[in-house]
Design an enzyme around this catalytic site. Structure first.
Site, PDB file in Angstrom:
ATOM      1  N   ARG A   1     -44.316 -28.128   6.653  1.00 57.03           N
ATOM      2  CA  ARG A   1     -43.167 -28.741   7.329  1.00 57.03           C
ATOM      3  C   ARG A   1     -43.558 -29.890   8.245  1.00 57.03           C
ATOM      4  O   ARG A   1     -42.731 -30.746   8.551  1.00 57.03           O
ATOM      5  CB  ARG A   1     -42.344 -27.659   8.025  1.00 57.03           C
ATOM      6  CG  ARG A   1     -41.657 -26.760   6.984  1.00 57.03           C
ATOM      7  CD  ARG A   1     -40.928 -25.583   7.575  1.00 57.03           C
ATOM      8  NE  ARG A   1     -41.767 -24.647   8.291  1.00 57.03           N
ATOM      9  CZ  ARG A   1     -42.458 -23.657   7.735  1.00 57.03           C
ATOM     10  NH1 ARG A   1     -42.411 -23.463   6.434  1.00 57.03           N
ATOM     11  NH2 ARG A   1     -43.188 -22.853   8.462  1.00 57.03           N
TER      12      ARG A   1
ATOM     13  N   GLU B   1     -49.251 -15.734  13.484  1.00 52.37           N
ATOM     14  CA  GLU B   1     -48.495 -14.608  14.040  1.00 52.37           C
ATOM     15  C   GLU B   1     -48.537 -13.427  13.073  1.00 52.37           C
ATOM     16  O   GLU B   1     -48.521 -12.274  13.480  1.00 52.37           O
ATOM     17  CB  GLU B   1     -47.041 -15.057  14.264  1.00 52.37           C
ATOM     18  CG  GLU B   1     -46.141 -14.014  14.848  1.00 52.37           C
ATOM     19  CD  GLU B   1     -44.723 -14.502  15.014  1.00 52.37           C
ATOM     20  OE1 GLU B   1     -43.905 -13.683  15.447  1.00 52.37           O
ATOM     21  OE2 GLU B   1     -44.427 -15.664  14.700  1.00 52.37           O
TER      22      GLU B   1
END
Length: 182
Positions: A69, A106
């Protein structure tokens, strides 16, 4: 620093176009989906414009976008400020010699690569991605650029999840975000 704290009227429209998808890609993750932002040409343009306005006079010669992205936001920012765009890719996507940097996410771990000849020593660089969560990806990007001899001026993300404390992994480098997810 966050643009949302600056009360820019464009921020609300940008924030309202970001969709939150629960339990993606794993249970417990609240995925910040920028694809809905991209469907709104004005909000997308405002996003690019906010970054371009911030960086146009900072003598940045390299905008490094993180796959995937960061590839959406990085090139138009680079064009707007007159800088080159350097893609930071997942493993085995770039031909030739590369620097490699492993990092934790994460929800797992990964690796970024950058062409060795993409950045020259002394160049001023901006790291761009859509989101900073735990800071592993952005930190890995900074490490790649610094190993090539670049000076990382700042990191820029559309979204920050402050509770995950990603900013702490940036070794004091400034972080500029447009939207904070709480």
């Amino acid at each position: 620093m966050s643009a949302c704290k600056d009360q820019d009227p464009r921020i609300h429209a940008i924030q309202s176009r970001i969709r939150v998808v629960p339990n993606f890609p794993k249970p417990g993750i609240m995925f910040q989906d920028i694809t809905t932002l991209l469907l709104d040409p004005k909000a997308f343009k405002d996003t690019i414009d906010l970054f371009a306005e911030r960086y146009k006079d900072k003598s940045i010669s390299v905008v490094a976008g993180i796959e995937a992205r960061g590839f959406i936001f990085g090139p138009p920012i680079a064009l707007a400020i007159g800088a080159k765009f350097v893609p930071l890719r997942k493993p085995n996507k770039l031909p030739g010699k590369v620097f490699k940097q492993e990092y934790d996410l994460e929800y797992g771990s990964d690796c970024l690569e950058m062409h060795i000849e993409a950045v020259e020593a002394g160049e001023r660089a901006l790291v761009v991605d859509d989101l900073i969560a735990t800071g592993g990806t952005v930190s890995a990007a900074m490490n790649l650029l610094e190993r090539a001899g670049a000076e990382v001026v700042e990191c820029a993300c559309v979204i920050e999840i402050p509770e995950l404390k990603g900013k702490e992994k940036l070794n004091g480098k400034p972080l500029y975000v447009l939207v904070e997810y709480r």
